[in-house]
Design an enzyme around this catalytic site. Structure first.
Site, mmCIF file in Angstrom:
data_model
loop_
_atom_site.group_PDB
_atom_site.id
_atom_site.type_symbol
_atom_site.label_atom_id
_atom_site.label_comp_id
_atom_site.label_asym_id
_atom_site.label_seq_id
_atom_site.Cartn_x
_atom_site.Cartn_y
_atom_site.Cartn_z
ATOM 1 N N ARG A 1 -0.491 51.857 63.091
ATOM 2 C CA ARG A 1 -1.860 51.499 63.446
ATOM 3 C C ARG A 1 -2.290 52.341 64.642
ATOM 4 N NH1 ARG A 1 -2.278 47.207 65.820
ATOM 5 N NH2 ARG A 1 -0.179 46.387 65.839
ATOM 6 N N TYR B 1 -2.065 55.162 56.248
ATOM 7 C CA TYR B 1 -1.003 54.221 56.666
ATOM 8 C C TYR B 1 -1.457 52.766 56.500
ATOM 9 C CZ TYR B 1 1.745 51.136 59.452
ATOM 10 O OH TYR B 1 2.481 50.051 59.833
ATOM 11 N N LYS C 1 -5.053 43.361 58.675
ATOM 12 C CA LYS C 1 -5.469 43.238 60.072
ATOM 13 C C LYS C 1 -7.002 43.282 60.196
ATOM 14 C CE LYS C 1 -1.190 43.340 61.519
ATOM 15 N NZ LYS C 1 -0.543 42.120 61.985
ATOM 16 N N HIS D 1 -2.755 35.563 64.547
ATOM 17 C CA HIS D 1 -1.626 36.453 64.230
ATOM 18 C C HIS D 1 -0.339 35.626 64.303
ATOM 19 C CE1 HIS D 1 0.453 40.538 65.380
ATOM 20 N NE2 HIS D 1 0.577 40.265 64.106
ATOM 21 N N SER E 1 4.382 42.443 68.502
ATOM 22 C CA SER E 1 5.277 43.268 67.681
ATOM 23 C C SER E 1 6.657 43.352 68.333
ATOM 24 C CB SER E 1 4.732 44.690 67.565
ATOM 25 O OG SER E 1 3.437 44.648 67.063
ATOM 26 N N CYS F 1 9.187 41.339 68.216
ATOM 27 C CA CYS F 1 9.789 40.107 68.727
ATOM 28 C C CYS F 1 10.397 39.284 67.596
ATOM 29 C CB CYS F 1 8.757 39.277 69.479
ATOM 30 S SG CYS F 1 8.252 40.016 71.031
ATOM 31 N N ASP G 1 2.864 36.628 59.063
ATOM 32 C CA ASP G 1 2.025 37.465 59.927
ATOM 33 C C ASP G 1 0.681 36.842 60.311
ATOM 34 O OD1 ASP G 1 1.742 39.901 61.341
ATOM 35 O OD2 ASP G 1 0.417 40.691 59.801
ATOM 36 N N ARG H 1 8.287 50.711 56.329
ATOM 37 C CA ARG H 1 7.908 49.375 55.843
ATOM 38 C C ARG H 1 8.364 49.097 54.433
ATOM 39 N NH1 ARG H 1 4.641 46.117 59.502
ATOM 40 N NH2 ARG H 1 4.377 47.481 61.286
HETATM 41 C C1 OXD Z 1 1.677 44.394 63.249
HETATM 42 C C2 OXD Z 1 2.012 44.281 61.823
HETATM 43 O O1 OXD Z 1 1.587 45.514 63.770
HETATM 44 O O2 OXD Z 1 2.132 43.149 61.343
HETATM 45 O O3 OXD Z 1 1.464 43.350 63.881
HETATM 46 O O4 OXD Z 1 2.173 45.317 61.172
HETATM 47 MN MN MN Z 2 1.414 41.606 62.615
#
Ligand code: OXD
Ligand code: MN
Length: 592
Positions: A69, A197, A206, A226, A248, A250, A277, A376
């Protein structure tokens, strides 16, 4: 495909700008998906993997300048700058439409425009919101087919309504300098250009389910967060639900798919995953807060996923999965990534498409990795061994606890409970995480990430805090709010808490608190467990270690107060007075 004039006029307008050679509607059928997969394989956009070992799985590589991102190029375009706030990048909507129209002009010439009608949430449910994404990427189509609910039934539900999110994506030249991910919340519109991406181009995730949905939720009295959603099943069959927000890196997906330690499994405890998520939350008729996961799949980080850290995720991506930017094992036509196992393939291609020599791999040097650190898997929720039976529920699940967390070496204890919804909102607003050496080279840099939403709030962060406070007034029986920290370290920098499945022990304390079954110690930051109340049976640690994990380091907190003040100043004048009061009260308690 539809008689809806809003949809047809908008598509005609976008097609006139981008001039695709043809327009193809995605109908959600397996036949069409299969044809697209074959086409992507024929052009080299995807590689079909070993059908016996990884049935219906594919590998894709993005451009090497397009792997994550791009927060710096993500914009919220509200008519007034202050409505986007200081935390978001802002552009004037008119200026932005003009600027990006130039980038889109003719961008689909020689290509096909795919029209994807999709739903976030179960089609026809009260929670569901609909979107249409126009894209010139088959990779995007195939990912959207996994991550969202795609099909003609979405068009049927929409009827002649104009209430849908308009998403336009064009790969264009993948030019970094002209990459834009922009949101027009006042127009229900998302434009993404020059990226391929996932997080930038799967517009349902998102962009819609967090940025646009948070804006809609504020106006309509619900929340888009989130957060993962999980259910803890007790031996008597009762299931209690928890949502949790972490920045992210964690371990959100790991917690969402947690496998309880053996002693708990033997007693009959289970954990069910509803989402890893995103959570959409609404006040139910019964006065509780109810949550759904609006997605239909997982877009998980591959490196570090293995039989120990997250066997459920691993099993989820053994079929029907698209892998992005991982290692291609040429010997058996499968995939590999750092942290999968100790057997890197000898005959392999790295994420950049080059021959990969695993003997040159050096943990400290990311450029020697075979898989990109942000590589991913896109996998279907239906394939997850621990998917909740409520995953497709029309009403969602009732939330007992909301858990915030971050990666803090010293400041936050293993777990603490806020004293009220307002205080819990404050706890969420001061969330922060420390960077790790592996990620940045600079250890311990604190990044404030309120509710893990810093990159995802589609409006002014101060107004977002106010919305949280307002929601608290509207929920007669609100969830209790907690904060956890799995990452506390000893003086040598080693993690003290075992984490992973053993986090179950903390979840059980949290739920016991929600049920009023256990008391706690009052500290300046909130309620902390009595050390004896965190079950350590079968663990290699003592009650004294738990005491250390639960201790509140006043000095570290006073230092943190300074950082919180700076952050509130940055958010600006719309930070609600209640949160400034909470901060003052915390400081007073710490200095008493
Ligand atoms: C993030 C994802 O970056 O879920 O939070 O990809
Ligand atoms: Mn996320």
């Amino acid at each position: 495909m539809t008689q809806n004039k809003y949809i047809n006029e908008w598509i005609a307008e976008m097609a006139a700008m981008t001039t695709p050679d043809s327009i193809v509607w995605i109908d959600g059928t397996e036949e069409q998906a299969e044809k697209l997969r074959a086409e992507a394989c024929a052009t080299g956009e995807m590689i079909k993997l070993n059908e016996e070992l990884l049935p219906n799985c594919y590998l894709h590589r993005t451009a090497i300048n397009d792997v994550a991102r791009v927060e710096g190029r993500t914009f919220i375009c509200t008519s007034k700058k202050e409505d986007a706030g200081n935390i978001n990048n802002w552009m004037d909507p008119k200026e932005c439409y003009e600027k990006l129209s130039k980038l889109y002009k003719g961008a689909m010439k020689g290509r096909t425009m795919y029209v994807i009608p999709y739903s976030m949430g179960v089609v026809g449910s009260d929670f569901a919101r609909y979107g249409i994404e126009l894209t010139d990427s088959i990779y995007v189509v195939l990912n959207m087919l996994i991550m969202t609910r795609v099909g003609v039934n979405v068009l049927t539900e929409l009827g002649d309504s104009a209430d849908f999110i308009k998403g336009l994506h064009a790969k264009a030249d993948l030019d970094e300098e002209n990459r834009y991910i922009v949101h027009f919340p006042e127009d229900n519109t998302i434009w993404s250009v020059n990226s391929g991406y996932g997080g930038n181009v799967l517009l349902g995730k998102k962009c819609f389910a967090l940025r646009i949905a948070s804006f809609l939720g504020r106006n309509e009295g619900w929340m888009a967060e989130h957060m993962l959603i999980l259910g803890v099943e007790y031996p008597n069959g009762d299931i209690k639900y928890i949502t949790a927000a972490f920045p992210s890196a964690c371990g959100k997906t790991n917690l969402a798919m947690l496998i309880p330690p053996e002693i708990y499994r033997k007693k009959g405890y289970k954990v069910w995953c509803v989402g890893d998520d995103i959570a959409w939350l609404r006040v139910g008729k019964d006065g509780r807060l109810w949550a759904v996961n609006p997605e239909n799949g997982f877009f998980g980080v591959a490196p570090g996923t293995n039989e120990n850290s997250n066997p459920n995720a691993l099993h989820t991506c053994l079929r029907d999965t698209i892998f992005t930017n991982v290692v291609h094992n040429l010997d058996n036509n499968t995939v590999w990534w750092e942290g999968l196992d100790k057997n890197p393939p000898a005959n392999a291609i790295d994420w950049k498409g080059n021959k990969w020599d695993y003997t040159k791999y050096n943990k400290a040097d990311k450029s020697t990795c075979g898989a990109h650190p942000n590589s991913r898997f896109t996998a279907s929720a239906a394939n997850c061994p621990c998917i909740s039976s409520e995953f497709n529920s029309l009403t969602g699940v009732p939330v007992s606890a909301i858990v915030f967390g971050g990666r803090r070496a010293r400041t936050a204890p293993l777990v603490y409970q806020s004293t009220s919804w307002q205080n819990g909102t404050f706890v969420g607003s001061i969330m922060a995480s420390e960077t790790t050496a592996a990620a940045t080279g600079a250890v311990g840099v604190v990044r404030r990430d309120p509710m893990a939403m810093r990159p995802f709030v589609g409006y002014n962060m101060g107004d977002y805090f106010a919305h949280w406070l307002n929601m608290g007034k509207r929920i007669p029986n609100p969830p209790k709010i907690f904060n956890v920290n799995w990452f506390r370290t000893d003086k040598d920098g080693n993690f003290i808490w075992p984490g992973f499945g053993d986090n179950m022990r903390v979840l059980l304390w949290i739920l016991a608190r929600c049920e009023g079954k256990i008391d706690a110690v009052e500290t300046p930051i909130g309620y902390v467990p009595h050390a004896e109340d965190i079950d350590i049976e079968g663990l290699d640690i003592t009650v004294d270690t738990v005491r250390e994990l639960l201790s509140v380091d006043t000095e570290a907190w006073l230092e943190d107060v300074k950082g919180i003040k700076e952050f509130y100043d940055l958010v600006g004048e719309r930070v609600p007075a209640e949160l400034h009061d909470e901060l003052k009260a915390l400081e007073a308690r710490l200095t008493k």
